[in-house]
Design a protein around this motif. Structure first.
Motif, PDB file in Angstrom:
ATOM      1  N   MET A   1      32.444  25.563  22.893  1.00 47.42           N
ATOM      2  CA  MET A   1      32.575  26.505  24.427  1.00 47.42           C
ATOM      3  C   MET A   1      32.017  27.926  24.654  1.00 47.42           C
ATOM      4  N   ALA A   2      31.152  28.161  25.505  1.00 46.26           N
ATOM      5  CA  ALA A   2      29.898  28.434  25.609  1.00 46.26           C
ATOM      6  C   ALA A   2      30.065  29.872  25.345  1.00 46.26           C
ATOM      7  N   VAL A   3      29.115  30.727  25.543  1.00 50.07           N
ATOM      8  CA  VAL A   3      28.815  32.321  24.709  1.00 50.07           C
ATOM      9  C   VAL A   3      28.778  32.520  25.755  1.00 50.07           C
ATOM     10  N   ARG A   4      29.914  33.737  27.032  1.00 48.22           N
ATOM     11  CA  ARG A   4      29.266  34.114  28.010  1.00 48.22           C
ATOM     12  C   ARG A   4      27.980  35.604  27.258  1.00 48.22           C
ATOM     13  N   GLN A   5      27.026  35.763  28.539  1.00 45.68           N
ATOM     14  CA  GLN A   5      26.306  36.802  27.769  1.00 45.68           C
ATOM     15  C   GLN A   5      26.596  37.844  29.210  1.00 45.68           C
ATOM     16  N   PRO A   6      26.477  38.818  28.366  1.00 51.87           N
ATOM     17  CA  PRO A   6      25.900  40.327  29.716  1.00 51.87           C
ATOM     18  C   PRO A   6      25.221  40.365  30.569  1.00 51.87           C
ATOM     19  N   ARG A   7      24.893  40.123  32.226  1.00 55.38           N
ATOM     20  CA  ARG A   7      24.026  40.776  32.743  1.00 55.38           C
ATOM     21  C   ARG A   7      23.310  42.472  33.180  1.00 55.38           C
ATOM     22  N   TYR A   8      24.216  43.106  32.276  1.00 53.15           N
ATOM     23  CA  TYR A   8      24.585  44.473  32.607  1.00 53.15           C
ATOM     24  C   TYR A   8      23.730  45.231  32.035  1.00 53.15           C
ATOM     25  N   SER A   9      23.133  46.497  31.917  1.00 59.07           N
ATOM     26  CA  SER A   9      22.905  47.165  30.460  1.00 59.07           C
ATOM     27  C   SER A   9      23.821  48.436  30.575  1.00 59.07           C
ATOM     28  N   LYS A  10      24.693  48.159  29.261  1.00 53.80           N
ATOM     29  CA  LYS A  10      26.034  48.970  28.820  1.00 53.80           C
ATOM     30  C   LYS A  10      26.370  50.202  29.922  1.00 53.80           C
ATOM     31  N   GLU A  11      24.532  51.384  30.228  1.00 49.60           N
ATOM     32  CA  GLU A  11      25.573  51.828  30.925  1.00 49.60           C
ATOM     33  C   GLU A  11      25.843  51.395  32.504  1.00 49.60           C
ATOM     34  N   GLU A  12      25.051  50.188  32.904  1.00 48.24           N
ATOM     35  CA  GLU A  12      25.764  49.801  33.427  1.00 48.24           C
ATOM     36  C   GLU A  12      27.411  49.561  34.135  1.00 48.24           C
ATOM     37  N   PHE A  13      27.536  48.478  33.180  1.00 45.94           N
ATOM     38  CA  PHE A  13      28.310  47.700  32.530  1.00 45.94           C
ATOM     39  C   PHE A  13      29.765  48.789  33.098  1.00 45.94           C
ATOM     40  N   ALA A  14      29.596  49.680  32.248  1.00 46.67           N
ATOM     41  CA  ALA A  14      30.811  51.017  32.271  1.00 46.67           C
ATOM     42  C   ALA A  14      30.331  51.315  33.732  1.00 46.67           C
ATOM     43  N   ARG A  15      29.317  51.966  34.377  1.00 48.45           N
ATOM     44  CA  ARG A  15      29.657  52.808  36.098  1.00 48.45           C
ATOM     45  C   ARG A  15      30.643  51.642  37.029  1.00 48.45           C
ATOM     46  N   ARG A  16      29.602  50.259  36.534  1.00 50.25           N
ATOM     47  CA  ARG A  16      30.048  49.766  37.765  1.00 50.25           C
ATOM     48  C   ARG A  16      32.057  49.937  37.168  1.00 50.25           C
ATOM     49  N   GLY A  17      32.257  48.973  36.154  1.00 45.20           N
ATOM     50  CA  GLY A  17      33.792  49.331  36.192  1.00 45.20           C
ATOM     51  C   GLY A  17      34.299  50.519  36.383  1.00 45.20           C
ATOM     52  N   ASP A  18      33.707  51.596  35.713  1.00 43.16           N
ATOM     53  CA  ASP A  18      34.994  52.590  36.302  1.00 43.16           C
ATOM     54  C   ASP A  18      34.678  52.482  37.612  1.00 43.16           C
ATOM     55  N   GLU A  19      33.354  52.829  38.333  1.00 42.71           N
ATOM     56  CA  GLU A  19      33.816  52.647  40.119  1.00 42.71           C
ATOM     57  C   GLU A  19      34.431  51.851  40.395  1.00 42.71           C
ATOM     58  N   ILE A  20      34.917  50.762  40.130  1.00 43.19           N
ATOM     59  CA  ILE A  20      35.391  49.659  41.218  1.00 43.19           C
ATOM     60  C   ILE A  20      37.275  50.207  40.576  1.00 43.19           C
ATOM     61  N   TYR A  21      37.675  50.207  38.948  1.00 41.72           N
ATOM     62  CA  TYR A  21      38.771  51.299  39.089  1.00 41.72           C
ATOM     63  C   TYR A  21      39.281  52.214  39.592  1.00 41.72           C
ATOM     64  N   GLU A  22      38.435  53.096  40.104  1.00 44.55           N
ATOM     65  CA  GLU A  22      38.525  54.395  40.451  1.00 44.55           C
ATOM     66  C   GLU A  22      38.796  53.604  42.444  1.00 44.55           C
ATOM     67  N   SER A  23      37.915  53.152  42.650  1.00 48.22           N
ATOM     68  CA  SER A  23      38.176  53.055  43.876  1.00 48.22           C
ATOM     69  C   SER A  23      38.644  52.074  45.052  1.00 48.22           C
ATOM     70  N   GLN A  24      39.069  51.114  44.076  1.00 45.39           N
ATOM     71  CA  GLN A  24      39.737  49.747  44.264  1.00 45.39           C
ATOM     72  C   GLN A  24      40.969  49.439  43.118  1.00 45.39           C
ATOM     73  N   VAL A  25      41.014  50.132  42.284  1.00 46.06           N
ATOM     74  CA  VAL A  25      42.404  49.106  41.376  1.00 46.06           C
ATOM     75  C   VAL A  25      43.085  49.954  40.905  1.00 46.06           C
ATOM     76  N   ARG A  26      42.693  51.406  41.036  1.00 45.49           N
ATOM     77  CA  ARG A  26      43.717  52.454  40.236  1.00 45.49           C
ATOM     78  C   ARG A  26      45.163  52.663  41.487  1.00 45.49           C
ATOM     79  N   PRO A  27      44.974  53.189  42.779  1.00 49.78           N
ATOM     80  CA  PRO A  27      45.249  52.737  43.857  1.00 49.78           C
ATOM     81  C   PRO A  27      46.853  51.100  43.524  1.00 49.78           C
ATOM     82  N   GLN A  28      46.244  50.542  43.562  1.00 51.48           N
ATOM     83  CA  GLN A  28      47.031  49.427  43.762  1.00 51.48           C
ATOM     84  C   GLN A  28      48.099  48.915  42.687  1.00 51.48           C
TER      85      GLN A  28
END
Length: 91
Positions: A1-28
């Motif tokens: 099994m291949a190990v997936r590598q993060p493509r973003y810094s921890k800060e960018e990862f969290a920023r993107r995740g929170d932004e997508i959750y709040e704007s797109q996912v949370r209402p659903q």
């Protein structure tokens, strides 16, 4: 099994995740899913809801094998907590 590598810094990862959750996912997902886990691919916005992290992750990775996954516990500030909970009875 291949190990997936993060493509973003921890800060960018969290920023993107929170932004997508709040704007797109949370209402659903918020209504009727309190306490469940949502796994979100921070590149596509695709997501899966399940009772636990492993199941949510498996479902998302089945659709997107190279997903950059961010997890949120619906209705909570954090996915998990560390340490003991207060033993005092709330007044």
């Amino acid at each position: 099994m291949a190990v997936r590598q993060p493509r973003y810094s921890k800060e960018e990862f969290a920023r993107r995740g929170d932004e997508i959750y709040e704007s797109q996912v949370r209402p659903q997902v918020e209504e009727g899913n309190h306490g469940k886990i949502v796994a979100i691919d921070i590149e596509t916005g695709a997501f899966e809801v399940a009772d636990d992290i492993v199941t949510a992750s498996k479902h998302l990775l089945a659709k997107l094998p190279d997903a950059q996954t961010w997890f949120v516990r619906i209705g909570h500030l954090a996915v998990d907590h560390f340490g003991a909970r207060s033993l005092r009875t709330p007044k």
